[in-house]
Design an enzyme around this catalytic site. Sequence first.
Site, PDB file in Angstrom:
ATOM      1  N   LYS A  33       9.396  99.422  26.527  1.00 23.81           N
ATOM      2  CA  LYS A  33       8.006 100.140  26.233  1.00 23.81           C
ATOM      3  C   LYS A  33       7.210 100.129  27.837  1.00 23.81           C
ATOM      4  O   LYS A  33       6.847 101.224  28.261  1.00 23.81           O
ATOM      5  CB  LYS A  33       7.284  99.220  25.353  1.00 23.81           C
ATOM      6  CG  LYS A  33       7.869  99.437  23.963  1.00 23.81           C
ATOM      7  CD  LYS A  33       7.368  98.433  22.841  1.00 23.81           C
ATOM      8  CE  LYS A  33       7.872  98.710  21.527  1.00 23.81           C
ATOM      9  NZ  LYS A  33       7.627  97.791  20.347  1.00 23.81           N
TER      10      LYS A  33
ATOM     11  N   GLN B 193       3.572  92.988  20.032  1.00 18.93           N
ATOM     12  CA  GLN B 193       5.113  93.037  19.578  1.00 18.93           C
ATOM     13  C   GLN B 193       5.165  92.099  18.686  1.00 18.93           C
ATOM     14  O   GLN B 193       4.825  90.914  18.549  1.00 18.93           O
ATOM     15  CB  GLN B 193       5.850  92.601  20.955  1.00 18.93           C
ATOM     16  CG  GLN B 193       7.149  92.656  20.389  1.00 18.93           C
ATOM     17  CD  GLN B 193       7.660  94.047  20.155  1.00 18.93           C
ATOM     18  OE1 GLN B 193       7.305  95.092  20.856  1.00 18.93           O
ATOM     19  NE2 GLN B 193       8.513  94.172  19.094  1.00 18.93           N
TER      20      GLN B 193
ATOM     21  N   ASP C 153       0.065 101.747  17.559  1.00 19.89           N
ATOM     22  CA  ASP C 153       1.347 101.434  16.510  1.00 19.89           C
ATOM     23  C   ASP C 153       0.894 102.063  15.141  1.00 19.89           C
ATOM     24  O   ASP C 153       1.896 102.359  14.484  1.00 19.89           O
ATOM     25  CB  ASP C 153       1.684  99.712  16.322  1.00 19.89           C
ATOM     26  CG  ASP C 153       2.799  99.272  16.918  1.00 19.89           C
ATOM     27  OD1 ASP C 153       3.533 100.319  17.389  1.00 19.89           O
ATOM     28  OD2 ASP C 153       2.881  98.273  16.949  1.00 19.89           O
TER      29      ASP C 153
END
Length: 290
Positions: free
Chosen positions: A53, A97, A120
């Site tokens: 990422k 995460q 997200d």
Amino acid sequence: MSTLIDGKALSLSLKEQMRDRIVELEAKYGRKPCLAVIIVGDNPASRSYVRGKIKAAEFTGMDSRLVELPEDVSQDGLLDVIAGLNAEAAVDGILVQLPLPKHIDEDKVIDSIAIEKDVDGFHPQNVANLWLGRKCIVPCTPKGIITMIESTGVDIQGKKAVVIGRSNIVGKPVAKLLLDRNATVTIAHSRTKDLAKVAAEADILVAAVGRPKMVTADMVKPGAVVIDVGINRISVPGPDGEPVNKLVGDVDFDAASQVAGYITPVPGGVGPMTITMLMENTIECFLNRQ
Ligand code: NAD
């Protein structure tokens, strides 16, 4: 023989376009979009995802920040870090995460991310907006899956789509996105009876289960679009006979690609597209905040 939907190549071309876009955004708004990624602990798979990422953010030229916290960070400690990033004007997107260590309540953490920075798309308000058909940040993996299907030129409208898996991060949202595009959608799962028969009726088959090669060629309708979301690490004999690790999807690629019309590989399919959609979502959050 099917046509490969090359997630790596599609990602690269989208990220190259974003690179130009970010130059324009900086000229117009005086700063670049900025993604903050938080990782807790040393889980090797999580570390590798986070590296991917940050690397993608650097490739596009956006700003990024990696916040590394120890495995034993308290829940309040993590929530304080998120509150700080929520308040920081220069940060547009916050990604935590997952999975988190067991002593931390993931729901509380997701709920604490400012909705306008929820890159997200996991915040309950974002999920509600998705299901209500309102403007929202679409979760990265489902967004990548739709982009890949649309890249084939196959019209989703009126097609029979079967999604295997009903997770909140893949199965359910991708089913909603297919429904939005007027597919007739079935969500199959661990208790589905005669899964092979259900799957074999699909014009569009999405496998998001986490079981190596469970989708066999007989479960694929000839000509179908097959999207393999699974990421499974298996051990196979290496060149010298010693076991080596290999990444495989949920689909038996070699056999299914003889039947499908279009198919995604693992690796190099949905994985890179997920990361690329995260970059798109960061730009979208940046623009929403202007
Ligand atoms: P999950 O682990 O939360 O859920 C798995 C789903 O599969 C469940 O809904 C369950 O009902 C279903 N299932 C389990 N066994 C089944 C069976 N025998 N038959 C039919 N259905 C069955 O799923 P997830 O988090 O969506 O992850 C699924 C897979 O996708 C994993 O391999 C994960 O690593 C991968 N994944 C990949 C990406 C990516 O970017 N490529 C992103 C997210 C998840």
